[in-house]
Write an enzyme that holds these catalytic residues in place. Structure first.
Site, PDB file in Angstrom:
ATOM      1  N   GLU A   1      -5.532   9.816   0.158  1.00  0.00           N
ATOM      2  CA  GLU A   1      -5.945   8.408   0.161  1.00  0.00           C
ATOM      3  C   GLU A   1      -7.064   8.096  -0.845  1.00  0.00           C
ATOM      4  O   GLU A   1      -7.044   7.041  -1.470  1.00  0.00           O
ATOM      5  CB  GLU A   1      -6.393   7.974   1.565  1.00  0.00           C
ATOM      6  CG  GLU A   1      -5.275   7.959   2.605  1.00  0.00           C
ATOM      7  CD  GLU A   1      -4.207   6.865   2.403  1.00  0.00           C
ATOM      8  OE1 GLU A   1      -4.315   6.063   1.455  1.00  0.00           O
ATOM      9  OE2 GLU A   1      -3.257   6.850   3.199  1.00  0.00           O
TER      10      GLU A   1
ATOM     11  N   HIS B   1       0.830  -1.206   0.000  1.00  0.00           N
ATOM     12  CA  HIS B   1       0.000   0.000   0.000  1.00  0.00           C
ATOM     13  C   HIS B   1       0.872   1.267   0.000  1.00  0.00           C
ATOM     14  O   HIS B   1       0.651   2.188  -0.785  1.00  0.00           O
ATOM     15  CB  HIS B   1      -0.954   0.037   1.197  1.00  0.00           C
ATOM     16  CG  HIS B   1      -1.543   1.407   1.407  1.00  0.00           C
ATOM     17  ND1 HIS B   1      -2.598   1.887   0.661  1.00  0.00           N
ATOM     18  CD2 HIS B   1      -1.170   2.419   2.235  1.00  0.00           C
ATOM     19  CE1 HIS B   1      -2.858   3.135   1.033  1.00  0.00           C
ATOM     20  NE2 HIS B   1      -2.012   3.486   1.975  1.00  0.00           N
TER      21      HIS B   1
ATOM     22  N   HIS C   1       1.385   5.275  -2.692  1.00  0.00           N
ATOM     23  CA  HIS C   1       1.789   6.654  -2.390  1.00  0.00           C
ATOM     24  C   HIS C   1       2.984   7.183  -3.179  1.00  0.00           C
ATOM     25  O   HIS C   1       3.067   8.381  -3.444  1.00  0.00           O
ATOM     26  CB  HIS C   1       2.123   6.787  -0.900  1.00  0.00           C
ATOM     27  CG  HIS C   1       0.919   6.760  -0.013  1.00  0.00           C
ATOM     28  ND1 HIS C   1       0.101   7.857   0.160  1.00  0.00           N
ATOM     29  CD2 HIS C   1       0.388   5.787   0.761  1.00  0.00           C
ATOM     30  CE1 HIS C   1      -0.878   7.545   1.005  1.00  0.00           C
ATOM     31  NE2 HIS C   1      -0.732   6.286   1.377  1.00  0.00           N
TER      32      HIS C   1
ATOM     33  N   SER D   1      -4.313   1.276  -4.529  1.00  0.00           N
ATOM     34  CA  SER D   1      -3.762   0.014  -4.034  1.00  0.00           C
ATOM     35  C   SER D   1      -4.873  -0.989  -3.720  1.00  0.00           C
ATOM     36  O   SER D   1      -4.607  -2.050  -3.179  1.00  0.00           O
ATOM     37  CB  SER D   1      -2.894   0.254  -2.795  1.00  0.00           C
ATOM     38  OG  SER D   1      -3.672   0.750  -1.721  1.00  0.00           O
TER      39      SER D   1
HETATM   40 FE    FE Z   1      -1.905   5.401   2.882  1.00  0.00          FE
END
Ligand code: FE
Ligand code: PHE
Length: 296
Positions: free
Chosen positions: A190, A144, A149, A209
């Protein structure tokens, strides 16, 4: 039942501790700033293989769903067959935007998280989920954190936004406004969507993700999609155990950066004076953005 939740979709920078499950990483050997060694040679072949399978599942569905900036940068993560070495990745990232990735044992306290971002250091969890957590893991793992990111940290405007967020977090801690600021992280970093000339695309790490939420966030008629509005976001609660019921849509990373540049001190005050909004609730007169047409 919603099978895909938790960290597969992303997790806000929450403080671990009382009430949270025991951390998987080795906090005892972390430095004062919560960073630690990645210890790359300790990953097993099975762990590298799990990363490869997660990577392939996500990479195969990016076109038409992820924003171009993400797709272009994802190849910087290097060979998809193994968990990247953070030192190699940092070198590339530093050349591009002066950011680096640092290993952490898992979730870290809010202030430590903000302090690292403010120094252009992105904390990445060292460990990878268990095979049985392929679709669902409750805390952020290396997949993730890296896949979700890091690609956008290669974008200069987004990279600056993340640093400003860190600095803003340190300030929010002093103003007791972390909850409001966390909503901004949640609904942008996010779970953010971006309107592009080609249509709606995802840029949020929790979406990118996630095996299922990527398509859902862009195409499903179910959730509400609202144009980016800072105060509206800070008033809106979020769901951590299901797909989002509200997404916020930016027009560009520049819009996001500019809209968050002003001093938040009076904005926090204004937000506190207004009622909170539950996830999924649509306000009267609010203009919603349609889902992208389903191809084919
Ligand atoms: Fe995160
Ligand atoms: N401008 C914000 C403040 O003054 C800082 C910030 C920037 C927060 C970007 C989030 C994102 O607090």
């Amino acid at each position: 039942m919603l099978a895909n939740k938790g960290v597969n979709q992303g997790v806000a920078p929450v403080t671990y501790g009382e009430g949270n499950r025991p951390p998987r990483g080795d906090y005892a050997h972390a430095r004062g700033d919560y960073t630690c060694d990645q210890n790359w040679s300790a990953y097993s072949p099975q762990e590298h293989d799990l990363y490869r399978r997660l990577y392939e599942r996500q990479a195969s569905q990016l076109v038409g769903l992820a924003c171009d900036e993400f797709i272009e940068a994802v190849e910087h993560l290097g060979a998809a067959q193994r968990i990247p070495r953070f030192d190699e990745l940092s070198e590339k990232l530093h050349r591009a935007t002066r950011w680096e990735v640092v290993a952490v044992p898992g979730l870290i306290p809010e202030e430590a998280f903000f302090a690292l971002l403010a120094k252009r250091k992105f904390p990445v969890t060292g460990w990878i989920r268990q095979p049985e957590e392929f679709d669902y893991v409750v805390e952020p793992d290396v997949f993730h954190d890296l896949f979700g990111h890091v690609p956008l940290l290669f974008n200069p405007v987004f990279a600056d936004y993340m640093q400003a967020y860190g600095a803003g977090g340190l300030k929010a801690s002093r103003l007791d406004a972390c909850e409001l600021l966390a909503r901004l992280y949640w609904y942008t970093v996010e779970f953010g969507l971006i309107a592009t000339p080609q249509g709606l695309r995802a840029y949020g790490a929790g979406i990118l993700s996630s095996a299922g939420e990527l398509r859902y966030s862009v195409h499903s008629p179910q959730p509400s999609r609202v144009g980016f509005d800072l105060q509206r976001i800070m008033r809106t609660r979020y769901k951590i155990d299901s797909y989002q019921t509200t997404y916020f849509v930016i027009d560009s990373f520049r819009q996001l950066f500019d809209a968050t540049a002003p001093d938040f001190t009076p904005i926090y005050r204004a937000v506190r004076a207004q009622p909170e909004i539950d996830a999924g609730v649509v306000l009267t007169n609010e203009r919603l953005i349609a889902a992208a047409c389903t191809p084919g």
